[in-house]
Design an enzyme around this catalytic site. Structure first.
Site, PDB file in Angstrom:
ATOM      1  N   GLY A   1      46.264  40.519  39.501  1.00 26.34           N
ATOM      2  CA  GLY A   1      45.571  41.738  39.916  1.00 26.34           C
ATOM      3  C   GLY A   1      45.755  42.816  38.871  1.00 26.34           C
TER       4      GLY A   1
ATOM      5  CE1 TYR B   1      49.875  44.190  41.705  1.00 26.67           C
ATOM      6  CE2 TYR B   1      49.374  42.660  43.483  1.00 26.67           C
ATOM      7  CZ  TYR B   1      49.658  43.939  43.051  1.00 26.67           C
ATOM      8  OH  TYR B   1      49.727  44.957  43.961  1.00 26.67           O
TER       9      TYR B   1
ATOM     10  CG  HIS C   1      46.480  34.558  34.034  1.00 31.60           C
ATOM     11  ND1 HIS C   1      46.084  34.929  35.303  1.00 31.60           N
ATOM     12  CD2 HIS C   1      46.982  35.672  33.461  1.00 31.60           C
ATOM     13  CE1 HIS C   1      46.317  36.213  35.475  1.00 31.60           C
ATOM     14  NE2 HIS C   1      46.859  36.697  34.370  1.00 31.60           N
TER      15      HIS C   1
ATOM     16  CD  GLU D   1      44.549  31.895  36.492  1.00 34.84           C
ATOM     17  OE1 GLU D   1      45.621  31.277  36.404  1.00 34.84           O
ATOM     18  OE2 GLU D   1      44.485  33.122  36.671  1.00 34.84           O
TER      19      GLU D   1
ATOM     20  CG  ASP E   1      21.520  26.863  43.738  1.00 34.65           C
ATOM     21  OD1 ASP E   1      22.056  25.941  43.107  1.00 34.65           O
ATOM     22  OD2 ASP E   1      21.534  28.047  43.371  1.00 34.65           O
TER      23      ASP E   1
ATOM     24  CE  LYS F   1      22.748  26.871  39.454  1.00 31.24           C
ATOM     25  NZ  LYS F   1      21.738  27.603  40.222  1.00 31.24           N
TER      26      LYS F   1
END
Ligand code: XMP
Length: 513
Positions: free
Chosen positions: A56, A84, A170, A172, A228, A369
């Site tokens: 954050g 965070y 991080h 990710e 989609d 997506k």
């Protein structure tokens, strides 16, 4: 839907929160993002196998900073705090977080300092991505240091007895080389998740769910040819068969041969019996003389609803509308709160459900997506269709600048088709997020043979992007651009100049209007 192996991500406003969810799902584990204020009752209801506290932008010790509900740590569910999130864990258990003298941003080397389930089979001294201004100066009680970096002596912590972990970096982000291994350790080693989030499983359970929900009633779908809504239609067709009514509206703002190709593909391969309506004259007449982009968008949205509603009336009572809404549109993310200036009014089938008193079925509300694309492949849709660049609802109306006429649309259609064909022939179509031609509302002087010409300008646009929110212009090589320019000027009547758009988003947008 019931998922047995969920990971709950609590969002504290990091720009990377969606990435965490994507990484987990890439490991075939379902994950869901909720705001940090998500109630403990709802968490219990979800019954996750693990909880991740995201990064954050604030400082955990500041007065107004978002805090974590202490009850979370009493659930007996493994917790991983990222950046965070790790600082929140630290404060919760009596540690100290302080502002660092220098903000640490960029790559660092991770030195593993002890045994940890989180770092099993993770290479020592691998590169990790840091982005923080605060750091931990006193270890929380009951925790040990699992890793250090040059500037963060406490870079990863854990309390194995409580199953609580924290990392300052991080995992990710792609720059963290061992990020996947670390996330997988959390999922499989610590939370004991199963890797069962697969397209086949999704299709199977959604078909069941949709069947039960719709029962013997009717559902309707506006098939524009976008990935989609098309994949949604095929999925729902599998569930309810003939009770699905698919309508394709040709707005006249489609690309060359597009409407005919879409209808043929779905009728031939999926037995969808598409009702195809050519409403191009109505759209063109309502758009006559309109130059203002927002006005064009609104006219198209409203006309679409009128045409669709009129057609739908012929099929009696219809209870459900199928829409291809994606997860990024429904996440109640902390990071995007408050950014609500309208840059462009998007045209989709919004407004229809209320007007026609229908309930929505949105099979992809939980998906990204790329997951919808994977489901499309699983359902057998051809690659050319799934990998197609996005196309906006208002279509070529926002690519013919200024007022729209059939002649202008035809010029643009020809130029656009040449551009896209050349890209495919050069094998670079898939490297580009979106590419298209734009017809400018100016004439310029040229010379052809011995004659003076005074004709239109075509602008070419091509961008790379991951989600359309930001974009960079694509670096074609000059030979490619030269070839496209020559072909367009040679074969499209009324065009004597071609330009290439080298603006990124922001400050420009992808579409010109
Ligand atoms: P902009 O031009 O805002 O576009 O940078 C971002 C992405 O959104 C697409 N776009 C639309 N998609 N209805 C849509 O479904 C619309 O009205 C619309 N307007 C823009 C655009 O093509 C790009 O991919």
């Amino acid at each position: 839907m019931i998922h047995l192996n969920d990971i709950l991500i609590l969002d504290f406003g990091s720009q990377y929160t969606q990435l965490i969810a994507r990484r987990i799902r890439e490991s075939k584990v379902y994950s869901e993002i909720h705001p940090h204020s998500f109630s403990i009752e709802k968490i219990k209801e979800l019954n996750p196998k693990g909880i991740i506290l995201s990064g954050g932008p604030m400082s955990a010790f500041e007065e107004d900073s978002p805090q974590v509900n202490s009850e979370i740590f009493k659930l007996g569910v493994p917790v991983l705090g990222i950046c965070y999130g790790m600082q929140l864990v630290t404060l919760e258990y009596g540690g100290v977080v302080e502002p660092a003298e220098h903000r640490e941003y960029g790559k660092a080397s991770l030195q593993i300092a002890g045994e940890s389930k989180l770092f099993e089979n993770v290479k020592d001294n691998s590169t990790v991505w840091m982005s923080h201004g605060d750091y931990i100066t006193k270890l929380p009680e009951g925790f040990k240091v699992d890793a250090k970096s040059e500037n963060s002596p406490i870079c990863a912590i854990s309390n194995p007895a409580k199953n609580i972990y924290g990392v300052q970096f991080h995992p990710e982000v792609a720059h963290t080389l061992e990020g996947k291994a670390i996330i997988d350790n959390f999922l499989f080693n610590i939370c004991k998740c199963k890797a069962d989030w697969t397209p086949e499983n999704f299709i199977q359970s959604s078909v069941e769910e949709i069947k039960n929900k719709i029962g013997g009633k009717k559902a309707i779908c506006a098939l524009s040819g976008g990935v989609d809504s098309s994949v949604a239609a095929i999925l729902v067709k599998k569930a309810i068969g003939e009770n699905l009514i698919c309508i394709h509206v040709d707005t006249g703002m489609m690309r060359k041969n597009e409407s005919a190709d879409i209808v043929k593909m779905f009728n031939d391969n999926y037995d969808l019996h598409i009702i195809s309506i050519d409403a191009s004259e109505m759209f063109l007449s309502r758009l006559e003389g309109v130059t203002e982009p927002e006005k064009k968008r609104k006219i198209i949205g409203n006309t679409f609803i009128d045409v669709f509603e009129e057609e739908a009336k012929k099929y009696g009572e219809i209870d459900y509308l199928i829409q291809g809404t994606l997860y990024p549109d429904v996440i109640e993310s902390v990071s995007v709160k408050g950014q609500s200036v309208t840059i462009k009014t998007h045209h989709n089938v919004g407004g229809l459900p209320e007007k026609m008193d229908m309930s929505l079925i949105e099979p992809f509300r939980e998906l990204f997506k790329d997951e919808v694309r994977a489901i499309g492949y699983e359902l057998g849709l051809p690659k050319e269709f799934i990998a197609r660049h996005p196309f906006p609802g208002p279509g070529l109306a926002v690519r013919v600048l200024s007022d729209i006429t059939k002649d202008k649309l035809d010029v643009l259609r020809e130029a656009d088709a040449i551009y896209i064909d050349e890209m495919q022939a050069a094998g670079i179509y898939d490297d580009i997020w979106q590419a298209f031609a734009v017809l400018l509302p100016v004439q310029t002087v040229g010379v052809m043979g011995d004659k003076r010409t005074y004709e239109n300008v075509i602008a070419l646009r091509a961008v790379t992007s991951t989600d359309g929110m930001t974009a960079d212009w694509f670096r074609f090589d000059y030979d490619f651009l030269e070839n496209v320019s020559n072909k367009i000027i040679r074969s499209v009547r009324g065009v004597n100049r071609v330009c290439y758009d080298i603006s990124s988003k922001p400050p420009s947008t992808i579409e010109w209007e």
